[in-house]
Scaffold this motif. Structure first.
Motif, mmCIF file in Angstrom:
data_model
loop_
_atom_site.group_PDB
_atom_site.id
_atom_site.type_symbol
_atom_site.label_atom_id
_atom_site.label_comp_id
_atom_site.label_asym_id
_atom_site.label_seq_id
_atom_site.Cartn_x
_atom_site.Cartn_y
_atom_site.Cartn_z
ATOM 1 N N PRO A 160 0.816 -1.215 0.000
ATOM 2 C CA PRO A 160 0.000 0.000 0.000
ATOM 3 C C PRO A 160 0.850 1.265 0.000
ATOM 4 C CG PRO A 160 0.023 -0.986 2.184
ATOM 5 C CD PRO A 160 0.747 -1.946 1.276
ATOM 6 N N GLY A 176 1.564 7.310 1.809
ATOM 7 C CA GLY A 176 1.763 8.756 1.792
ATOM 8 C C GLY A 176 2.243 9.174 0.431
ATOM 9 N N PHE A 215 5.051 10.537 -0.240
ATOM 10 C CA PHE A 215 6.447 10.140 -0.412
ATOM 11 C C PHE A 215 6.911 9.351 0.796
ATOM 12 C CE2 PHE A 215 6.581 14.276 1.676
ATOM 13 C CZ PHE A 215 7.490 14.098 2.690
ATOM 14 N N TRP A 262 7.337 0.085 -4.947
ATOM 15 C CA TRP A 262 7.159 0.525 -6.336
ATOM 16 C C TRP A 262 6.999 2.031 -6.465
ATOM 17 C CZ3 TRP A 262 2.256 2.671 -7.061
ATOM 18 C CH2 TRP A 262 1.327 2.392 -6.029
ATOM 19 N N ALA A 263 6.769 2.713 -5.327
ATOM 20 C CA ALA A 263 6.579 4.170 -5.392
ATOM 21 C C ALA A 263 6.987 4.778 -4.067
ATOM 22 C CB ALA A 263 5.114 4.504 -5.698
ATOM 23 N N ASN A 264 7.311 6.058 -4.100
ATOM 24 C CA ASN A 264 7.503 6.783 -2.850
ATOM 25 C C ASN A 264 6.238 6.644 -1.999
ATOM 26 O OD1 ASN A 264 10.070 7.726 -3.176
ATOM 27 N ND2 ASN A 264 9.499 9.851 -3.590
ATOM 28 N N GLY A 265 6.409 6.513 -0.704
ATOM 29 C CA GLY A 265 5.244 6.368 0.165
ATOM 30 C C GLY A 265 4.855 4.922 0.395
ATOM 31 N N VAL A 266 5.556 4.002 -0.261
ATOM 32 C CA VAL A 266 5.313 2.563 -0.093
ATOM 33 C C VAL A 266 6.451 2.002 0.763
ATOM 34 C CG1 VAL A 266 5.159 0.349 -1.304
ATOM 35 C CG2 VAL A 266 4.161 2.406 -2.333
ATOM 36 N N HIS A 309 14.698 6.374 3.508
ATOM 37 C CA HIS A 309 13.512 6.353 2.636
ATOM 38 C C HIS A 309 13.136 4.978 2.105
ATOM 39 C CE1 HIS A 309 10.994 9.234 -0.095
ATOM 40 N NE2 HIS A 309 10.276 8.577 0.797
ATOM 41 N N ALA A 342 7.151 5.116 4.051
ATOM 42 C CA ALA A 342 6.496 6.408 3.877
ATOM 43 C C ALA A 342 6.993 7.393 4.923
ATOM 44 C CB ALA A 342 4.987 6.237 3.987
ATOM 45 N N SER A 359 5.744 5.989 -9.763
ATOM 46 C CA SER A 359 6.582 5.961 -8.564
ATOM 47 C C SER A 359 6.718 7.313 -7.880
ATOM 48 C CB SER A 359 7.984 5.449 -8.925
ATOM 49 O OG SER A 359 7.907 4.189 -9.555
ATOM 50 N N GLY A 360 6.568 8.396 -8.638
ATOM 51 C CA GLY A 360 6.703 9.727 -8.041
ATOM 52 C C GLY A 360 5.351 10.190 -7.527
ATOM 53 N N ILE A 361 5.028 11.422 -7.826
ATOM 54 C CA ILE A 361 3.716 11.910 -7.439
ATOM 55 C C ILE A 361 2.660 11.086 -8.187
ATOM 56 C CG2 ILE A 361 2.203 13.917 -7.486
ATOM 57 C CD1 ILE A 361 4.612 14.228 -5.592
#
Lengths: 402, 492
Positions: free
Chosen positions: A397, A400, A402, B72-76, B103, B106, B407-409
């Motif tokens: 999930p 956030g 970032f 797979w993305a920022n915040g994960v 990092h 999240a 992956s970014g915003i």
């Protein structure tokens, strides 16, 4: 007051049964009767190898994501099984026959996961697999000791990596009532009679097999006979109306990838419920379908979609991969099928092949090098890449920005 | 001296490759890093696995490609069963420490990054200068050491908009321009010097030093800005109408940066872009000074000869090239090709230049190789030590791959891109259905004749054959990079 408010679930996994088995079984067969009472969907296996396909069935995830990428590999412990989810939801769970989520080569007894949820575990990888814990062989020894003595009385040849011809010949001539598939049907009926909690639904994985030592027609007939016996057992116990039956297969393992070997049956029968609107489905759809039928909320990690209760045609594409069978003379291949067109990539040679399945079901004429097909090959490669990305696991999930 | 080397990774954030003089940067002032390069190996073609912090760093720590490690993305968050190579080093007897930004989970909304089973004894975590987590070690230090500077930079108690304000700021926030002795960059180096000087007998150390700069916001102490001559720095590459020849979303990333979270290239005058470039170079010069301080501490403690120093960055920065700033789904070399320097005086010859493409997934295996700590099943890369030691490059891969998966915003519909660099060619696919409702698009560049990636040949009829060959090669690379780490006993 209904006896149960959630359906029993009978999952019949028919090892090495291709999609054309349904046609070959013909009118009056148990397969056809099951399809007539429910719906047969078009489906292409994600991987025709027994282990990766079973792992996809039980995890609802593509082989690229669940990690059991070839046979004789342990399903990573992070993965959660359908049986485990259903058991946690109160189902009484059983397994009869093959499991194949861990190595069984060298006739080893499969290491059972300690969290699989099964209350009945009658494991037998195949009729030729001489693990000491092969439950069919144990049953045979008890039921027909002479026959067992004749077939398996001697220790297996320690040097043998495959069953010898003499044994295969004896197995082929074995009385049908003592066969592996007959045992599965026998034990399935016994499972139905096991004491359960009041109103407790059950989930059974029954592994029938196309026995390789028989000619295909006989193997299909035997499989179909046992299927009929299992369905009859439901009828006799008045359970048919409360039971969701799903029948599928891994495809045909031991051959090069072809439309007939990668197409798999997917039959769903759930009396009293509208049949799925979809005509096609993917193997990853089965686990979410069963979880939804059991009233479970959608699982984040499932990569397919539930087939009942929606009028949408589910997301659908046909990708089949085979990995790690080079020893058996089969290179790593990825196939993308779209309508009648079959694109096969051989990753060992870098070769690309294109076939027109409608006119060339045996894949004899490779059209990839024909100039007029260059555009089609490229467009299918684009689409295949996009579909492979849809098989990736992005279930973690996002908590956030970032 | 122990046989096993100390390992010191100096990792900056958002620093593209062509920003050090040793990589040919004009107008950069980077004497210490240039010297580091001359004393060891300089990798000419180092690629990260993703142009965004979190997914890229997860590839560093797990040695896995992005679609396999799960972040797979920022915040994960990195899934729990993925192991960090730092744990393996600690198990092998290394004294491990981390300073700065990590990092792997999240951090939005000032969340404190949860620690994993990371093997670190020292954990001086600070997501960034403007990240007001209570556990931000830099801000705690600043508050304790220079309370006036802290209060001036953060006059309020803080609000969650801080991150937004930082992203929207055009020339940096107050905390970016505090005096050098109170700055994040200096703090990182100070903590690293302390760690390096710690007496530990024969035990080797591993230090992961994460600088936040030259990540935006673009702000720097004035004395560093004064060391850069903006007029010397070449103008951004690009030409009028260029974005009409590129995938459509690049126009959006030109209008606003960061998926709309930050001002876009088009919000700035040419002069302002020039100033941004100068500030960016100044941030790097500041890092260079601090790297010099760290290297001097290594020298002074007699450990330099048997310390493997790796300098790199987690991804690049568009910096006005192709009319874009910062990062996103773009796969230009500006965004995904990073500096990679390795110095290990006992083992790596001076002035070594390594040409074949290498990747961030190779760094974890390199560290384990140097430490003689074996190899992890999940690792998908290979040790770079043979290349760094001038070994035969014949068997080495001739490609690099990068996977962006919204992956970014986050965008709606999602943007997903995949890059394959192979030989002189670069293919970038902007993916479409079934996982996103965007029309598929693409880029194709010949890096030998067009290193600035101005001329998109994707739709050029004369290059259809190359485009198809590259697409086919990508499918092979994709197959080759599947996760095969599940335990499989040897088959007789």
């Amino acid at each position: 007051m209904p006896t149960i408010d959630r359906p029993n679930i009978l999952l019949i996994d028919c090892a090495d049964l291709g999609a054309d088995g349904l046609v070959a079984a013909g009118a009056g067969s148990a397969l056809q009767r099951l399809a007539d009472a429910g719906k047969a969907l078009t489906c292409q296996t994600a991987n025709p190898m027994s282990g990766p396909a079973r792992a996809t069935l039980m995890t609802g995830r593509w082989p690229q994501a669940h990690g059991l990428w070839t046979n004789e590999t342990f399903l990573p412990l992070r993965e959660r099984l359908l049986s485990e989810r259903l058991a946690a939801a109160g189902y009484f769970c059983g397994l009869i026959g093959r499991n194949h989520l861990a190595p069984v080569n060298g006739w080893r007894t499969e290491a059972r996961r300690d969290d699989d949820g099964y209350r009945l575990w009658e494991w037998a990888h195949s009729p030729t697999h001489r693990a000491r814990q092969n439950a069919w062989m144990a049953w045979l020894k008890k039921t027909a000791p002479d026959v067992h003595q004749d077939l398996f009385g001697r220790y297996g040849d320690p040097d043998a990596t495959a069953p010898d011809h003499e044994l295969l010949d004896k197995l082929a001539r074995l009385s049908p009532g003592l066969s592996f598939n007959a045992w599965v049907a026998d034990r399935a009926a016994a499972f139905l009679d096991m004491p359960r909690g009041r109103g407790q639904p059950w989930f059974l994985v029954a592994g029938l097999q196309m026995e390789r030592f028989l000619d295909p027609q006989s193997a299909l007939r035997r499989l179909d006979d046992s299927l009929g016996r299992i369905l009859n057992a439901l009828d006799e116990r008045g359970m048919t109306g409360d039971t969701l039956v799903v029948l599928t297969s891994n495809g045909v393992e031991g051959q090069h990838l072809t439309p007939s070997g990668t197409g798999v049956p997917l039959i769903l029968r759930w009396p009293g419920h509208p049949v799925p609107a979809a005509d096609r489905a993917m193997p990853v759809d089965i686990a979410p379908t069963l979880c939804a039928a059991a009233g479970l909320p959608p699982c984040r990690r499932h990569q397919g979609r539930a087939l009942f209760g929606t009028t949408d045609q589910p997301r659908d594409f046909a990708i089949t991969i085979r990995r790690g069978a080079a020893d058996a003379g089969m290179p790593d291949v990825s196939v993308y099928r779209e309508g009648p067109w079959w694109l096969a990539l051989d990753h060992s040679t870098g070769a690309t092949a294109l076939y027109d399945v409608a006119n060339d079901p045996e894949l004899l004429a490779d059209l990839a090098s024909m100039p007029e097909q260059a555009g089609r090959v490229e467009r299918m490669m684009d689409r295949m890449m996009d579909c492979l990305i849809a098989c990736e696991d992005r279930s973690q999930p996002r908590l956030g920005g970032f | 001296m122990t046989d096993r080397p100390n390992i010191l990774i100096l990792c900056t954030d958002q620093q593209r490759r062509d920003t050090l003089s040793c990589y040919g940067a004009i107008g950069a002032v980077t004497p210490n890093l240039d010297r580091l390069a001359a004393q060891g190996a300089r990798f000419e073609n180092a690629y990260v696995q993703n142009p965004i912090c979190g997914p890229s760093r997860a590839s560093l720590f797990t040695g896995m490609y992005v679609r396999n490690h799960g972040l797979w993305a920022n915040g994960v968050s990195l899934p729990e069963d993925r192991q960090m190579f730092t744990r393996t080093l600690a198990d092998a007897g290394y004294d491990c420490g981390m300073v700065g930004k990590q990092h792997l989970a999240a951090c939005d909304g000032w969340q404190t990054e949860p620690r994993r089973d990371d093997g670190y004894r020292v954990w001086d975590w600070s997501h960034g200068k403007n990240h007001r987590s209570v556990q931000n070690a830099y801000l705690k230090w600043l508050h304790a050491t220079y309370p006036d500077i802290y209060s001036a930079a953060f006059p309020e108690k803080g609000a969650n908009e801080n991150t937004h304000i930082a992203n929207m700021s055009r020339t940096g926030t107050p905390i970016d321009a505090v005096p050098p002795h109170a700055h994040y960059t200096h703090w990182v180096a100070t903590r690293v010097v302390d760690f390096v000087r710690t007496p530990r007998g024969d035990q080797p150390f591993f230090m992961m030093a994460n600088f936040f700069d030259p990540h935006h916001p673009f702000g720097v102490p004035q004395e560093y800005r004064d060391r850069i001559d903006a007029a010397k720095i070449p103008l951004p590459v690009g030409f009028a109408g260029e974005l009409r020849t590129k995938p459509a979303d690049q126009e959006k990333y030109s209008r606003t940066s960061y998926g709309g979270e930050a001002p876009g290239f088009q919000d700035y005058t040419a002069e302002e872009i020039r100033e941004i470039r100068a500030i960016y170079y100044a941030m790097i010069t500041f890092i260079d000074d601090e790297v010099g301080r760290i290297l001097a501490a290594l020298d002074a403690s007699g450990q330099a000869d048997n310390t493997l120093v790796i300098f790199t960055s987690d991804h690049g920065e568009m910096l006005g090239d192709h009319s874009q700033l910062m990062k996103g789904p773009m796969m230009y070399d500006a965004a995904v090709r990073v500096p990679l320097l390795m110095r290990w005086p006992l083992r790596i010859a001076t002035d070594t230049v390594v040409a074949p493409p290498v990747q961030w997934v190779d760094i974890a295996p390199t560290c384990l190789d140097a430490a003689a700590a074996g190899r992890m099943a999940q690792h998908q890369g290979a040790s770079l030590l043979p290349l760094a030691r001038g070994g035969d490059t014949a068997g080495w891969r001739d490609w690099a791959m990068c996977e962006y998966r919204d992956s970014g915003i986050a965008e709606d519909p999602a943007i997903m891109t995949t890059m394959l660099r192979k030989g002189d060619w670069k293919l970038v696919l902007w993916h479409g259905d079934p996982d996103t409702d965007r029309p598929p698009e693409g880029e194709l560049y010949n890096l030998a004749t067009d290193p600035a990636e101005l001329n998109n040949l994707f739709d050029s009829p004369g290059h259809a054959g190359t485009r198809r060959r590259m697409k086919r090669a990508l499918l092979d690379v994709y197959h080759q990079t599947e996760d095969r780490s599940a335990y499989r006993p040897a088959v007789a």
